[in-house]
Scaffold this motif. Structure first.
Motif, PDB file in Angstrom:
ATOM      1  N   ASN A  79       0.058  -1.390 -11.554  1.00 35.28           N
ATOM      2  CA  ASN A  79      -0.866  -2.473 -11.902  1.00 35.28           C
ATOM      3  C   ASN A  79      -0.442  -3.787 -11.248  1.00 35.28           C
ATOM      4  N   ALA A  80       0.894  -4.047 -11.268  1.00 32.50           N
ATOM      5  CA  ALA A  80       1.388  -5.275 -10.635  1.00 32.50           C
ATOM      6  C   ALA A  80       1.124  -5.257  -9.126  1.00 32.50           C
ATOM      7  N   LEU A  81       1.344  -4.100  -8.500  1.00 34.15           N
ATOM      8  CA  LEU A  81       1.068  -3.991  -7.071  1.00 34.15           C
ATOM      9  C   LEU A  81      -0.418  -4.161  -6.776  1.00 34.15           C
ATOM     10  N   LEU A  91       0.830  -1.205   0.000  1.00 34.05           N
ATOM     11  CA  LEU A  91       0.000   0.000   0.000  1.00 34.05           C
ATOM     12  C   LEU A  91       0.866   1.257   0.000  1.00 34.05           C
ATOM     13  N   ARG A  92       1.918   1.258   0.800  1.00 37.81           N
ATOM     14  CA  ARG A  92       2.798   2.423   0.845  1.00 37.81           C
ATOM     15  C   ARG A  92       3.522   2.610  -0.490  1.00 37.81           C
ATOM     16  N   ARG A  93       3.937   1.528  -1.084  1.00 35.17           N
ATOM     17  CA  ARG A  93       4.615   1.607  -2.381  1.00 35.17           C
ATOM     18  C   ARG A  93       3.651   2.078  -3.469  1.00 35.17           C
ATOM     19  N   ALA A  94       2.397   1.592  -3.444  1.00 32.92           N
ATOM     20  CA  ALA A  94       1.403   2.032  -4.434  1.00 32.92           C
ATOM     21  C   ALA A  94       1.119   3.518  -4.297  1.00 32.92           C
ATOM     22  N   ALA A  95       1.037   4.011  -3.051  1.00 31.27           N
ATOM     23  CA  ALA A  95       0.825   5.447  -2.848  1.00 31.27           C
ATOM     24  C   ALA A  95       2.002   6.258  -3.368  1.00 31.27           C
ATOM     25  N   ASP A  96       3.218   5.769  -3.131  1.00 36.04           N
ATOM     26  CA  ASP A  96       4.398   6.471  -3.647  1.00 36.04           C
ATOM     27  C   ASP A  96       4.400   6.503  -5.172  1.00 36.04           C
ATOM     28  N   LEU A  97       4.019   5.379  -5.796  1.00 32.31           N
ATOM     29  CA  LEU A  97       3.974   5.338  -7.261  1.00 32.31           C
ATOM     30  C   LEU A  97       2.889   6.266  -7.811  1.00 32.31           C
TER      31      LEU A  97
END
Length: 450
Positions: free
Chosen positions: A327-329, A187-193
């Motif tokens: 999309n992968a995340l 979730l944190r990585r998706a928000a950063d992306l």
């Protein structure tokens, strides 16, 4: 020779300390057997000698000796022996040789003694022997106790292991280490992306706007301009000027001789006016050399356009990569969300089994400890005299010296007798005839002078 050997033995003799203790054997119900199928009065009880002999066999059993070696430590009890399985067997055998157990006649007292080179080690080892003997004695008489709790603990441990194996297999199959932590990271990585993609989109829009303005500017600018022009008076103009100059000279010459109305003067003036009209119509200077080239402003703007378009293309590629990562995340997050139910069920099962196993193990340990303490408290063995050893140990030096002297004396007497028997000394005539097997012809008596 015996004396020399005894001296060598005396030099190699060590001081030995003997720790002693006495135990009281009480006659309890464990020595009474109740045969199955018999009515009251059919019990079989052992007598005192059988009981004492059984206790002697228990305390001198190799199993008890091996347990004592493990509790005391082979390095502590016999430092010269290796700390290996074979060394433990040898140490147990030697412990049984150093241990002496005797029953006091006409009593239910057992006297236990242990020899060792170290007084403190002898006391500690004898204390451990008595303690392990009491435990081992209880285990023998309680050998038919129910092992249900232990089996239940083993079954619970097997179920807990199976639950852990299922979690490990499920985690390996779906690449899950810690579900909550992994979900939080995704979730944190998706928000950063998402933030990065928003920034990239904004920068791309800015670059596209700059490129559009730059393209409009380039469309209005010529790509090639005049860099250098070299001008000069044209050949026709030079001819007209030369002709005008000659006509004026000629006019000045003619006017000195003729009047202004003279036809020649009028004609020259007419020619001069025509030439002046031609001169006014012709350019003052003509281009001889002209050089064209690319506009520097156009080139700079073109380079800036290329840079902007390249940067925009790079950002679009980066945006595509970020979009693919997002999309992968999202797919991974959806997969973890779908698997979270099964994973948490497995964890709940494992945690429940772990709590049950811990509670059961603690209860079984408490029950076992209570049973052991109760068994120790109700044992039919009492320590009459605790382990004690004299401050001065015994040594075999004096017995060895006495034995050496005795053996030396015996050897000396034997040698003397052997010499007397084997030495040929004749005292009488009969001794000569019997020893030499020849007749004596003459015997002269020996008289001492008075």
């Amino acid at each position: 020779m015996p004396l020399v050997l005894s001296l060598l033995a005396i030099l190699g003799a060590h001081r030995i300390y003997t720790a002693q203790a006495r135990l009281l054997i009480l006659y309890g119900g464990e020595y009474v057997f109740h045969p199955i199928g018999q009515e009251n009065g059919g019990d079989v009880a052992l007598d005192r000698n059988q009981i004492i002999q059984g206790e002697l066999e228990i305390i001198q059993s190799p199993a008890l000796a091996a347990r004592v070696i493990q509790d005391v430590g082979i390095r502590r009890l016999y430092p010269e022996m290796p700390d290996t399985p074979l060394g433990e067997q040898q140490a147990a055998t030697r412990l049984l040789r150093d241990l002496r157990v005797d029953g006091v006649p006409q009593s239910n007292i057992i006297e236990v003694s242990l020899r060792n080179r170290d007084r403190q080690v002898a006391l500690e080892a004898l204390d451990v022997i008595i303690h392990d003997y009491i435990i081992y004695h209880g285990e023998i008489f309680m050998g038919n106790r129910d092992n249900g709790p232990a089996r239940l603990v083993a079954q619970m441990a097997a179920r807990l292991k199976d639950a852990n194996d299922k979690i490990v297999a499920f985690s390996l199959a779906h690449n899950i280490s810690d579900l909550n932590q992994q979900t939080s990271i995704i979730l944190r990585r998706a928000a950063d992306l998402a933030d990065e993609q928003t920034g990239i989109d904004s920068e791309i829009d800015n670059l596209d706007a700059q490129t559009k303005v730059l393209n409009g500017t380039l469309s209005t600018l010529p790509s090639r301009i005049e860099l250098f022009t070299e001008t000069d008076i044209g050949q026709a103009r030079k001819t007209l000027l030369d002709r005008l100059l000659r006509l004026r000279i000629q006019l000045a010459d003619v006017r000195q001789r003729y009047k202004n109305t003279f036809p020649l003067v009028v004609d020259i003036r007419h020619q001069i006016r025509e030439i002046e009209i031609q001169l006014r119509k012709s350019p003052a200077r003509e281009t001889n050399v002209k050089r064209n080239g690319t506009s520097t402003i156009y080139e700079e703007l073109k380079q800036q356009q290329v840079l902007l378009e390249s940067r925009a293309a790079g950002l679009r590629s980066k945006r595509d990569a970020v979009t693919n990562d997002r999309n992968a995340l999202q797919l991974r997050l959806a997969e973890l969300t779908q698997l979270s139910g099964q994973y948490r069920d497995l964890q709940t099962t494992r945690d429940t089994l772990a709590d049950s196993y811990k509670t059961l193990e603690n209860n079984v340990e408490a029950t076992t400890l209570s049973s052991s303490l109760s068994q120790l408290a109700s044992a039919n063995i009492r320590i009459v005299h605790p382990p004690n050893a004299p401050l001065q140990g015994s040594t075999l030096r004096l017995p060895l010296l006495g034995m050496g002297l005795m053996l030396g004396l015996v050897a000396a007497v034997g040698m003397l007798a052997f010499r007397v028997v084997t030495q040929k000394i004749f005292v009488t005539v009969r001794d000569v005839e019997h020893g030499l097997h020849v007749p004596v012809l003459l015997s002269i008596p020996l008289y001492e002078k008075q």
